[in-house]
Write a protein that holds these residues in place. Sequence first.
Motif, PDB file in Angstrom:
ATOM      1  N   ARG A  52      57.909  11.169 -73.670  1.00 51.13           N
ATOM      2  CA  ARG A  52      58.237  11.446 -72.258  1.00 51.13           C
ATOM      3  C   ARG A  52      58.176  10.164 -71.413  1.00 51.13           C
ATOM      4  O   ARG A  52      59.103   9.841 -70.666  1.00 51.13           O
ATOM      5  CB  ARG A  52      57.258  12.483 -71.672  1.00 51.13           C
ATOM      6  N   VAL A  53      57.076   9.417 -71.587  1.00 48.91           N
ATOM      7  CA  VAL A  53      56.909   8.197 -70.781  1.00 48.91           C
ATOM      8  C   VAL A  53      58.013   7.187 -71.131  1.00 48.91           C
ATOM      9  O   VAL A  53      58.627   6.574 -70.246  1.00 48.91           O
ATOM     10  CB  VAL A  53      55.501   7.591 -71.003  1.00 48.91           C
ATOM     11  N   ALA A  54      58.274   7.032 -72.419  1.00 51.31           N
ATOM     12  CA  ALA A  54      59.330   6.092 -72.842  1.00 51.31           C
ATOM     13  C   ALA A  54      60.660   6.514 -72.213  1.00 51.31           C
ATOM     14  O   ALA A  54      61.414   5.677 -71.706  1.00 51.31           O
ATOM     15  CB  ALA A  54      59.439   6.067 -74.363  1.00 51.31           C
ATOM     16  N   GLY A  55      60.915   7.816 -72.230  1.00 51.52           N
ATOM     17  CA  GLY A  55      62.160   8.332 -71.643  1.00 51.52           C
ATOM     18  C   GLY A  55      62.258   7.971 -70.163  1.00 51.52           C
ATOM     19  O   GLY A  55      63.312   7.553 -69.679  1.00 51.52           O
ATOM     20  N   GLU A  56      61.134   8.101 -69.446  1.00 56.68           N
ATOM     21  CA  GLU A  56      61.156   7.792 -67.998  1.00 56.68           C
ATOM     22  C   GLU A  56      61.367   6.307 -67.757  1.00 56.68           C
ATOM     23  O   GLU A  56      62.079   5.907 -66.843  1.00 56.68           O
ATOM     24  CB  GLU A  56      59.866   8.261 -67.326  1.00 56.68           C
ATOM     25  N   LEU A  57      60.727   5.485 -68.597  1.00 50.51           N
ATOM     26  CA  LEU A  57      60.866   4.035 -68.406  1.00 50.51           C
ATOM     27  C   LEU A  57      62.286   3.565 -68.739  1.00 50.51           C
ATOM     28  O   LEU A  57      62.752   2.550 -68.240  1.00 50.51           O
ATOM     29  CB  LEU A  57      59.871   3.283 -69.302  1.00 50.51           C
ATOM     30  N   GLN A  58      62.940   4.325 -69.594  1.00 50.19           N
ATOM     31  CA  GLN A  58      64.285   3.915 -70.002  1.00 50.19           C
ATOM     32  C   GLN A  58      65.382   4.538 -69.147  1.00 50.19           C
ATOM     33  O   GLN A  58      66.542   4.191 -69.304  1.00 50.19           O
ATOM     34  CB  GLN A  58      64.503   4.270 -71.478  1.00 50.19           C
ATOM     35  N   ALA A  59      64.988   5.444 -68.295  1.00 51.89           N
ATOM     36  CA  ALA A  59      66.009   6.081 -67.447  1.00 51.89           C
ATOM     37  C   ALA A  59      65.417   6.363 -66.073  1.00 51.89           C
ATOM     38  O   ALA A  59      65.450   7.491 -65.590  1.00 51.89           O
ATOM     39  CB  ALA A  59      66.504   7.366 -68.104  1.00 51.89           C
ATOM     40  N   LEU A  60      64.851   5.319 -65.463  1.00 55.32           N
ATOM     41  CA  LEU A  60      64.322   5.463 -64.111  1.00 55.32           C
ATOM     42  C   LEU A  60      65.530   5.692 -63.194  1.00 55.32           C
ATOM     43  O   LEU A  60      66.426   4.848 -63.105  1.00 55.32           O
ATOM     44  CB  LEU A  60      63.573   4.191 -63.720  1.00 55.32           C
ATOM     45  N   THR A  61      65.558   6.871 -62.573  1.00 52.99           N
ATOM     46  CA  THR A  61      66.784   7.283 -61.872  1.00 52.99           C
ATOM     47  C   THR A  61      66.624   7.207 -60.359  1.00 52.99           C
ATOM     48  O   THR A  61      65.632   7.690 -59.813  1.00 52.99           O
ATOM     49  CB  THR A  61      67.142   8.728 -62.296  1.00 52.99           C
ATOM     50  N   PHE A  62      67.594   6.569 -59.710  1.00 49.25           N
ATOM     51  CA  PHE A  62      67.610   6.467 -58.252  1.00 49.25           C
ATOM     52  C   PHE A  62      68.876   7.141 -57.727  1.00 49.25           C
ATOM     53  O   PHE A  62      69.905   7.135 -58.397  1.00 49.25           O
ATOM     54  CB  PHE A  62      67.641   5.000 -57.818  1.00 49.25           C
ATOM     55  N   HIS A  63      68.767   7.677 -56.530  1.00 52.30           N
ATOM     56  CA  HIS A  63      69.950   8.239 -55.864  1.00 52.30           C
ATOM     57  C   HIS A  63      70.196   7.434 -54.592  1.00 52.30           C
ATOM     58  O   HIS A  63      69.682   7.799 -53.524  1.00 52.30           O
ATOM     59  CB  HIS A  63      69.746   9.730 -55.558  1.00 52.30           C
ATOM     60  N   PRO A  64      70.954   6.332 -54.696  1.00 50.47           N
ATOM     61  CA  PRO A  64      71.181   5.493 -53.517  1.00 50.47           C
ATOM     62  C   PRO A  64      71.786   6.299 -52.376  1.00 50.47           C
ATOM     63  O   PRO A  64      72.597   7.211 -52.597  1.00 50.47           O
ATOM     64  CB  PRO A  64      72.159   4.427 -54.015  1.00 50.47           C
ATOM     65  N   THR A  65      71.366   5.940 -51.149  1.00 51.28           N
ATOM     66  CA  THR A  65      71.935   6.598 -49.971  1.00 51.28           C
ATOM     67  C   THR A  65      73.218   5.898 -49.547  1.00 51.28           C
ATOM     68  O   THR A  65      73.988   6.424 -48.760  1.00 51.28           O
ATOM     69  CB  THR A  65      70.938   6.556 -48.792  1.00 51.28           C
ATOM     70  N   GLY A  66      73.406   4.682 -50.029  1.00 53.20           N
ATOM     71  CA  GLY A  66      74.617   3.938 -49.672  1.00 53.20           C
ATOM     72  C   GLY A  66      74.519   2.507 -50.157  1.00 53.20           C
ATOM     73  O   GLY A  66      73.712   2.199 -51.042  1.00 53.20           O
ATOM     74  N   THR A  67      75.352   1.644 -49.564  1.00 48.17           N
ATOM     75  CA  THR A  67      75.320   0.218 -49.902  1.00 48.17           C
ATOM     76  C   THR A  67      75.017  -0.565 -48.627  1.00 48.17           C
ATOM     77  O   THR A  67      75.015   0.005 -47.540  1.00 48.17           O
ATOM     78  CB  THR A  67      76.671  -0.267 -50.453  1.00 48.17           C
TER      79      THR A  67
END
Length: 384
Positions: free
Chosen positions: A306-321
Amino acid sequence: MTHDLIVLGAGAAGLMAAATAGQAGARVLLLDHADKAGKKILISGGGRCNFTNTGTEAENFLSENPHFSKSALVRYTQWDFLALVERHGIAWHEKTLGQLFCDGSARQIVAMLLEECAAGGVELRLSTKIDDIGHGDGLFRVAGATAPQLIVATGGPSIPKMGATGIAYRIAERFGLPVVTPRPALVPLTLGEDAQAFRDISGVSSSVTASAGGAAFSEAALFTHRGLSGPAILQASSYWTPGAPVMLNLLSNAEEVLREARRNSPRIRLRSVLSEHLPNRLAEVLAARVGLQTEMGNTSDKEIARVAGELQALTFHPTGTEGFAKAEVTAGGISTDALSSRTMEAKSVPGLYAIGEAVDVTGWLGGYNFQWAWASGWAAGQAA
Ligand code: FDA
């Protein structure tokens, strides 16, 4: 008729097109509203201009038509531009990933292009406002000059304080050429609430693989007080669309690292394991985020996965640029559907050409955008 060709925009693409056409015998007028030619070249690559990339191929560009750039890139290659640089005695070096920079200053590249223009007898008029473009009887009329051929090389709207404008799109509209909606590219991404957790580590940079919109780039990412930046993020930003996630792989061999820590140092905690591979402050934030409280010796295979999965796919949802004010380039632009890929001439308006960043061809970070400017400029300059 005062000239054979008018080139609008004395940036990278316009200088190349004007020099090429002038040296082929055309009477060329090069117009720009700025007081200096090649302003973006001067500030590029931290003042040393990353003028091309040895690995340039069509795959390094985004466009609604991914094949469009091929013809120009093959006819005027990175090696052709490098040969020009060497003919002018400009010392250069490869920094990383095929990126070629001047040893001295970007001013040398502008001086070289101006010398090439002078060799072609190009008339350069700076501080010249371009208002209406007249067209009739096979002639274009701009700023008191007339010519049967007109090259639009006015770039895109990124970094308006450098004199960038969207005039290319207004010209396209005037002549009925379609435009792919322009958007900021190679640009930092902003994070809303997501940014809170990482605000404390603003200024920390780490090697990652950043993915967005099906593309992935392995380079450095930088946490900022507003979101994410650094080369990996700038690259991914060109593929990012509003609403889509951006994923960071922070430790490509995470599972192996965690298992090894469990085996060799059972008393150690996650934060210490991570700080051996990542910047300390990032390790601290990540350890708190993934919430593994126990010593490594007490973690199960499932938790490690689980931890490895999170470190390899830390997901962000940008609000914009950070928008055009901070974007290194503009993606989108004059549709390639309207242009000949060989000459850059508009299919529906004989004598009208569009080149460089004004066109819907956008390169990756690393010298690709200049190579497109040189190649498309050369193609149009040859034809005009
Ligand atoms: P460019 O923008 O160079 O030229 C357009 C010209 O048109 C300008 O001279 C402008 O004044 C003129 N113009 C615009 N509107 C006008 C109007 N209304 N009337 C009259 N004239 C007008 N790329 C790369 O490959 N390597 C690098 O190292 C960098 N570094 C870099 C740093 C920064 C800070 C930026 C902002 C960008 C880069 N780039 C880069 C991208 C690169 O600069 C860009 O892709 C090219 O300059 C595009 O060349 P063009 O000639 O198409 O436009």
